[in-house]
Scaffold this motif. Structure first.
Motif, PDB file in Angstrom:
ATOM      1  N   GLN A 143       1.043  -1.172   0.106  1.00  0.00           N
ATOM      2  CA  GLN A 143       0.056   0.063  -0.012  1.00  0.00           C
ATOM      3  C   GLN A 143       0.754   1.282   0.081  1.00  0.00           C
ATOM      4  O   GLN A 143       0.414   2.121  -0.714  1.00  0.00           O
ATOM      5  CB  GLN A 143      -0.864   0.043   1.212  1.00  0.00           C
ATOM      6  CG  GLN A 143      -1.872   1.115   1.170  1.00  0.00           C
ATOM      7  CD  GLN A 143      -2.655   1.131   2.598  1.00  0.00           C
ATOM      8  OE1 GLN A 143      -2.568   0.386   3.449  1.00  0.00           O
ATOM      9  NE2 GLN A 143      -3.781   1.919   2.642  1.00  0.00           N
ATOM     10  N   TYR A 144       1.945   1.290   0.760  1.00  0.00           N
ATOM     11  CA  TYR A 144       2.747   2.430   0.953  1.00  0.00           C
ATOM     12  C   TYR A 144       3.469   2.877  -0.398  1.00  0.00           C
ATOM     13  O   TYR A 144       3.441   3.735  -0.895  1.00  0.00           O
ATOM     14  CB  TYR A 144       3.802   2.290   1.967  1.00  0.00           C
ATOM     15  CG  TYR A 144       4.799   3.273   2.211  1.00  0.00           C
ATOM     16  CD1 TYR A 144       4.294   4.605   2.875  1.00  0.00           C
ATOM     17  CD2 TYR A 144       6.086   3.243   1.571  1.00  0.00           C
ATOM     18  CE1 TYR A 144       5.440   5.542   2.847  1.00  0.00           C
ATOM     19  CE2 TYR A 144       7.016   4.282   1.669  1.00  0.00           C
ATOM     20  CZ  TYR A 144       6.691   5.520   2.176  1.00  0.00           C
ATOM     21  OH  TYR A 144       7.346   6.509   2.388  1.00  0.00           O
ATOM     22  N   LEU A 145       4.130   1.811  -1.145  1.00  0.00           N
ATOM     23  CA  LEU A 145       4.904   1.898  -2.260  1.00  0.00           C
ATOM     24  C   LEU A 145       3.776   2.455  -3.475  1.00  0.00           C
ATOM     25  O   LEU A 145       4.013   3.138  -4.187  1.00  0.00           O
ATOM     26  CB  LEU A 145       5.480   0.777  -2.603  1.00  0.00           C
ATOM     27  CG  LEU A 145       6.716   0.381  -1.970  1.00  0.00           C
ATOM     28  CD1 LEU A 145       7.246  -1.145  -2.318  1.00  0.00           C
ATOM     29  CD2 LEU A 145       7.646   1.259  -2.193  1.00  0.00           C
ATOM     30  N   LYS A 146       2.702   1.686  -3.281  1.00  0.00           N
ATOM     31  CA  LYS A 146       1.634   2.070  -4.484  1.00  0.00           C
ATOM     32  C   LYS A 146       1.127   3.690  -4.240  1.00  0.00           C
ATOM     33  O   LYS A 146       1.044   4.528  -4.899  1.00  0.00           O
ATOM     34  CB  LYS A 146       0.311   1.347  -4.459  1.00  0.00           C
ATOM     35  CG  LYS A 146       0.888  -0.022  -5.040  1.00  0.00           C
ATOM     36  CD  LYS A 146      -0.107  -1.061  -4.822  1.00  0.00           C
ATOM     37  CE  LYS A 146       0.147  -2.366  -5.520  1.00  0.00           C
ATOM     38  NZ  LYS A 146      -0.756  -3.511  -5.341  1.00  0.00           N
ATOM     39  N   GLN A 147       1.075   4.039  -2.873  1.00  0.00           N
ATOM     40  CA  GLN A 147       0.701   5.573  -2.571  1.00  0.00           C
ATOM     41  C   GLN A 147       1.652   6.394  -3.056  1.00  0.00           C
ATOM     42  O   GLN A 147       1.329   7.384  -3.421  1.00  0.00           O
ATOM     43  CB  GLN A 147       0.535   5.734  -1.226  1.00  0.00           C
ATOM     44  CG  GLN A 147      -1.005   5.171  -0.576  1.00  0.00           C
ATOM     45  CD  GLN A 147      -1.119   5.226   0.920  1.00  0.00           C
ATOM     46  OE1 GLN A 147      -0.051   5.524   1.549  1.00  0.00           O
ATOM     47  NE2 GLN A 147      -2.110   4.964   1.406  1.00  0.00           N
ATOM     48  N   LYS A 148       3.162   5.972  -2.712  1.00  0.00           N
ATOM     49  CA  LYS A 148       4.000   7.053  -3.182  1.00  0.00           C
ATOM     50  C   LYS A 148       4.363   6.716  -4.747  1.00  0.00           C
ATOM     51  O   LYS A 148       5.486   7.361  -5.333  1.00  0.00           O
ATOM     52  CB  LYS A 148       5.235   6.510  -2.372  1.00  0.00           C
ATOM     53  CG  LYS A 148       5.243   6.864  -0.836  1.00  0.00           C
ATOM     54  CD  LYS A 148       4.910   8.072  -0.774  1.00  0.00           C
ATOM     55  CE  LYS A 148       4.836   8.401   0.823  1.00  0.00           C
ATOM     56  NZ  LYS A 148       4.248   9.959   1.081  1.00  0.00           N
TER      57      LYS A 148
END
Length: 184
Positions: A143-148
């Motif tokens: 989720q974090y990588l996709k948000q960034k």
């Protein structure tokens, strides 16, 4: 692959020359303890009669496990971006671009743990986490990588095998020698 059990300690010893002596000594003790425990178990628990048969068994076991180890490392890294030491991006960018997760596989999970198969991205971002923790943080990291807007690489064995076969010449034949990659 049959030489991996012999080459690995030699490469480790070469790398230990570049670290603080306390860390090198601790690592050497752990290496010796691991090899000795394996040897002792083969002699005293598995019932090997001679020291040579136990040593031969150790070599064969480690050689057989080298095949899936090489397979996993090739399939989870090859064909992804590589960066020169002087042009490496930040760690999070490096790991999100240069590593991928494969689907769970009972045999490889049992052999290597989740962090080397289905949580490989997490393993590279947080190398000291246990397999269970890598599984727990996997959705958060994704989720974090996709948000960034960073890639979270996942692929199938079939797709990686096709890539490997299609670009074998480029990725394996014309690749730099392994001695250059491991620093020998």
């Amino acid at each position: 692959p049959l030489a991996v059990p012999i080459i690995t300690p030699l490469v480790a010893l070469d790398l230990l020359r570049k670290v603080e002596w306390k860390a090198a000594l601790r690592t050497l003790c752990c290496m010796f303890l691991g090899l000795y425990c394996h040897y002792w178990l083969l002699l005293h628990v598995s019932g090997f009669q001679s020291p040579w048969s136990a040593l031969l068994c150790m070599l064969l076991i480690r050689s057989l496990l080298a095949h899936p180890y090489i397979h996993v490392n090739i399939f989870q890294h090859i064909g992804l971006p590589m960066f020169a030491a002087d042009r490496k991006p930040k760690r999070i960018h490096l790991m999100s671009l240069g590593v991928l997760n494969l689907p769970r596989n009972a045999l490889l999970d049992w052999s290597f743990g989740h962090s080397l198969i289905s949580c490989h991205v997490e393993h590279h971002l947080f190398p000291s986490l246990s397999d269970n923790m890598c599984l727990k943080i996997k959705p958060i990291v994704s989720q974090y990588l996709k948000q960034k807007k960073l890639p979270y690489n996942e692929d199938t064995y079939t797709s990686r095998l096709r890539l490997f076969l299609r670009r074998y010449e480029e990725l394996m034949v014309h690749a730099p020698p392994i001695t250059e990659l491991v620093g020998i």
